[in-house]
Design an enzyme around this catalytic site. Structure first.
Site, PDB file in Angstrom:
ATOM      1  N   ASP A 193       4.825  -3.396  -7.378  1.00  0.00           N
ATOM      2  CA  ASP A 193       4.619  -3.035  -5.973  1.00  0.00           C
ATOM      3  C   ASP A 193       3.129  -3.114  -5.652  1.00  0.00           C
ATOM      4  OD1 ASP A 193       4.422  -1.978  -3.457  1.00  0.00           O
ATOM      5  OD2 ASP A 193       5.709  -0.250  -3.836  1.00  0.00           O
ATOM      6  N   HIS A 198      -1.883   1.188  -1.416  1.00  0.00           N
ATOM      7  CA  HIS A 198      -1.992   2.101  -2.553  1.00  0.00           C
ATOM      8  C   HIS A 198      -3.258   1.904  -3.388  1.00  0.00           C
ATOM      9  CE1 HIS A 198       2.048   3.229  -1.503  1.00  0.00           C
ATOM     10  NE2 HIS A 198       2.474   1.986  -1.654  1.00  0.00           N
ATOM     11  N   ILE A 213      -2.800   5.976  -0.898  1.00  0.00           N
ATOM     12  CA  ILE A 213      -1.833   7.008  -1.265  1.00  0.00           C
ATOM     13  C   ILE A 213      -0.971   6.536  -2.436  1.00  0.00           C
ATOM     14  CG2 ILE A 213      -1.756   7.931   1.075  1.00  0.00           C
ATOM     15  CD1 ILE A 213       0.922   6.468   1.455  1.00  0.00           C
ATOM     16  N   GLY A 216       5.619   6.077  -3.088  1.00  0.00           N
ATOM     17  CA  GLY A 216       6.742   7.007  -3.059  1.00  0.00           C
ATOM     18  C   GLY A 216       7.643   6.839  -4.274  1.00  0.00           C
TER      19      GLY A 216
END
Length: 244
Positions: A193, A198, A213, A216
């Site tokens: 990913d 990120h 961040i 998830g």
């Protein structure tokens, strides 16, 4: 069939992994049990949630773009052309059979089961089946919810498979705490990913975050790891369903 009547498209994406991929994913979600980290462990195994990254990674052994080719195939099934960021909404994962720990090549069958226009974009729900057609083995079924920011010119389709989860009004059965590394997202992204949100401060600010961040799905992996350790003695066969 009725199931196919409620879906659009049916794209088959080749995916694959090796032992190194399994170990790297386990490190990315904070696993410390050597059965998921050491290839010569007598019970070496794939962490049961590993199938969630194959929809990003495909069969590449290198860095891939974002959206990745498997993600582009999924949006194409729905007739969606991304115009901005694509954000993970949720995952429902059913594990039918543990993955071979030695690595293998598989097929990920993807189909669209729902398109839901929202105020600031569109929620795309897809269903994916992780298969080994040669040996007629079904390893996992993954239902995903991806939110495409800025996509509005689409027609509503299908029904939502999203379910609200009511938090029990009582103290938790068990509390587990783990401090993640400042480089956790940088490590996790190597499993497939590569969303710049990120890792790239500029992209994060453009998307109105103070800083990059954590994924998830990385948080989901940490949570699943603690549930497995607390209630399943880290036996990968004990995990059948995972939700986020």
């Amino acid at each position: 069939s009725d199931a196919m009547a409620e879906s659009k498209g049916n794209t088959v994406v080749p995916v694959g992994y090796n032992k190194r991929d399994l170990i790297l994913y386990a490190l990315g979600i904070g696993v410390t049990d050597l059965r998921f980290l050491y290839e010569n462990h007598p019970n070496f195994a794939a962490f049961p949630l590993y199938p969630v990254v194959l929809g990003f990674k495909g069969e590449s052994e290198d860095v891939v773009g974002f959206p990745s080719p498997p993600m582009i195939a999924a949006s194409a099934n729905a007739g969606i052309t991304p115009k901005g960021p694509a954000l993970d909404g949720e995952r429902h994962v059913i594990i039918h059979k543990p993955l071979p720990p030695g690595g293998c090549k598989l097929d990920l069958e993807c189909r669209c089961v729902g398109v839901h226009p929202k105020r600031s974009g569109t929620l795309l729900e897809s269903e994916m089946f992780l298969m080994d057609k040669t040996h007629k083995t079904h390893y996992a079924t993954i239902t995903t919810g991806t939110f495409y920011v800025g996509v509005k010119d689409v027609q509503k389709f299908g029904k939502s498979h999203s379910k609200s989860v009511k938090v029990p009004n009582r103290a938790p059965d068990r509390v587990v705490q783990q401090k993640t590394s400042a480089l956790q997202a940088t490590m996790y992204r190597l499993s497939g990913d590569y969303n710049p949100l990120h890792v790239d401060p500029g992209t994060a600010k453009e998307m109105e975050f103070k800083e990059p961040i954590l994924h998830g799905l990385c948080t989901m992996g940490h949570s699943t790891n603690h549930v497995l350790g607390t209630y399943g003695n880290n036996d990968p066969a004990k995990i059948k369903v995972a939700l986020t």
